[in-house]
Design an enzyme around this catalytic site. Structure first.
Site, PDB file in Angstrom:
ATOM      1  N   ASP A  93       1.689 -73.324 -88.393  1.00 23.23           N
ATOM      2  CA  ASP A  93       2.882 -72.730 -87.957  1.00 23.23           C
ATOM      3  C   ASP A  93       2.712 -71.383 -87.703  1.00 23.23           C
ATOM      4  O   ASP A  93       1.744 -71.118 -88.078  1.00 23.23           O
ATOM      5  CB  ASP A  93       3.871 -73.023 -89.136  1.00 23.23           C
ATOM      6  CG  ASP A  93       3.570 -72.475 -90.647  1.00 23.23           C
ATOM      7  OD1 ASP A  93       2.417 -71.678 -90.610  1.00 23.23           O
ATOM      8  OD2 ASP A  93       3.999 -72.991 -91.485  1.00 23.23           O
ATOM      9  N   ASP A 267       6.993 -82.810 -89.837  1.00 23.27           N
ATOM     10  CA  ASP A 267       6.073 -82.358 -90.789  1.00 23.27           C
ATOM     11  C   ASP A 267       6.966 -82.177 -92.338  1.00 23.27           C
ATOM     12  O   ASP A 267       8.048 -81.834 -92.051  1.00 23.27           O
ATOM     13  CB  ASP A 267       5.071 -81.160 -90.828  1.00 23.27           C
ATOM     14  CG  ASP A 267       6.071 -79.939 -91.023  1.00 23.27           C
ATOM     15  OD1 ASP A 267       5.971 -79.499 -91.895  1.00 23.27           O
ATOM     16  OD2 ASP A 267       6.832 -79.736 -89.912  1.00 23.27           O
ATOM     17  N   CYS A 305       2.372-103.015-100.588  1.00 14.41           N
ATOM     18  CA  CYS A 305       1.543-101.862-100.098  1.00 14.41           C
ATOM     19  C   CYS A 305       0.027-101.965-100.533  1.00 14.41           C
ATOM     20  O   CYS A 305      -0.084-102.558-101.555  1.00 14.41           O
ATOM     21  CB  CYS A 305       2.223-100.769-100.667  1.00 14.41           C
ATOM     22  SG  CYS A 305       1.290 -99.087-100.444  1.00 14.41           S
TER      23      CYS A 305
END
Length: 376
Positions: A93, A267, A305
């Site tokens: 960023d 994000d 999972c």
């Protein structure tokens, strides 16, 4: 560099899109979720563990890295990829958002922002040119324009003035970035929740020309309904043939809603931060591992999972190590959360490719509405 930066769409279903971003460091499958490695690490995770969850790209923070250990030091040590042992793509960023939210004694002018470090109070200056220089020293694959992000709600006049300055800064960022084959520069659309201002911003950015475009200035306090309201039109204002990145989002239902509205990249610190505070994301919603109901529960967090936390440990154990403040708690819960997020992205990519995205969304919301498994 053999592979230039490029983006290709493989399929669309409604406004949802799936495709691939090609970079010299590897492919990024979209829609993509980028784990946040603020200070050159995804907290509580080894880089190879992050890769094992299915992440194709990480995000690094210009603001934090420029203060500590400094971009110049990282450059001397071979760049951010080598420094943190991550050989896949990295997006950095611009530092603008952190300056606005973390730094004290900041002064904003047309030139840029002067501020005092939240670490030691030292004085720094960030401008479009300096942000481009830092991100080049870091060696990131996707560089973000330097922009200002006003907190919402704000008056339209304030949002408009901020957006127009960000557009002038976008041109300066583009000029300072120069020609860097294999590296990409993304522009950032601003304009708050005002459709006309968003349109003006998109037009200015498209005229300058970028390798990708971000929808900025959301997830800053306006709430999901207002955010989705903007996403109902904002992504379509941006070029169809470039990646669209929604910055700082978010919760699983934010992500699914954003993809449904044409977003390709996201994000958020949420999966890792929540993992360290005992919040676990599962297909049945959020589980709070600190609750006493888990103390005697031999079952996994989520029996469907395949992450190490679910494969090898019981809820009772995860509850115990969290309550005991053991390091393994943050490690296992973060791994699970990042695995869940990447599995969610893969599910959406598959569903869009098969033209059954609406069915995917229905099942997603249906399972979450059921809530966690019954307590024993």
């Amino acid at each position: 560099m053999s592979t230039p930066f490029s983006f290709s769409l493989a399929a669309t279903d409604g406004r949802a899109r799936t495709g691939v971003i090609d970079t010299p460091r590897g492919q990024i499958r979209t829609p993509a979720f980028m784990p946040v490695g603020t200070a050159a690490t995804v907290k509580a995770m080894l880089p190879e563990s992050v890769a094992a969850t299915g992440a194709d790209i990480l995000l690094g923070n210009t603001y934090h890295l420029m203060l500590r250990p400094t971009a110049e030091r990282i450059d001397r040590l071979g760049g951010l990829h080598k420094f943190m042992n991550w050989d896949k793509p990295i997006l950095t960023d611009s530092g603008g958002f952190q300056v606005m939210s973390l730094a004290s004694l900041r002064k904003l002018t047309e030139e840029g922002v002067t501020f005092a470090s939240h670490v030691d109070g030292s004085k720094h200056m960030l401008s479009p040119e300096r942000s481009m220089e830092i991100q080049k020293l870091l060696g990131s694959d996707i560089v973000m324009c330097f922009d200002e992000c006003p907190a919402l709600p704000a008056e339209d006049s304030v949002v408009a003035a901020s957006m127009r300055m960000s557009m002038r800064w976008a041109q300066r960022s583009r000029d300072a970035f120069g020609d860097r084959p294999g590296h990409a520069l993304f522009g950032i659309q601003q304009g708050g929740v005002n459709q006309d201002l968003r349109g003006e911003s998109a037009e200015a950015l498209t005229k300058i020309g970028f390798d990708g475009y971000a929808v900025g200035g959301l997830a800053v306090g306006e709430g999901q309904e207002a955010m989705f309201g903007v996403l109902d039109y904002a992504p379509d204002m941006l070029p169809q043939d470039k990646p669209r990145y929604l910055m700082g989002v978010g919760k699983p239902d934010d992500i699914v809603g954003a993809v449904a509205r044409g977003i390709d990249m996201m994000d958020c610190v949420l999966p890792s931060r929540s993992g360290r505070t005992g919040q676990v994301f599962t297909r049945h919603g959020v589980v709070n591992i600190k609750n006493a109901r888990h103390a005697d529960d031999p079952r996994p967090l989520d029996e469907d999972c395949s992450c190490p936390a679910c494969r090898n440990y019981s809820r009772a154990y995860l509850h115990h190590v969290f309550r005991s403040q053991e390091m393994i708690s943050g490690m296992l819960l973060t791994w699970h959360n990042l695995h869940y997020y990447q599995e969610l992205m893969q599910g959406m990519r598959d569903a869009i490719a098969a033209q059954r995205f609406d069915d995917f969304v229905t099942v997603f919301h249906g399972l979450r509405a059921e809530g966690d498994i019954e307590r024993l």
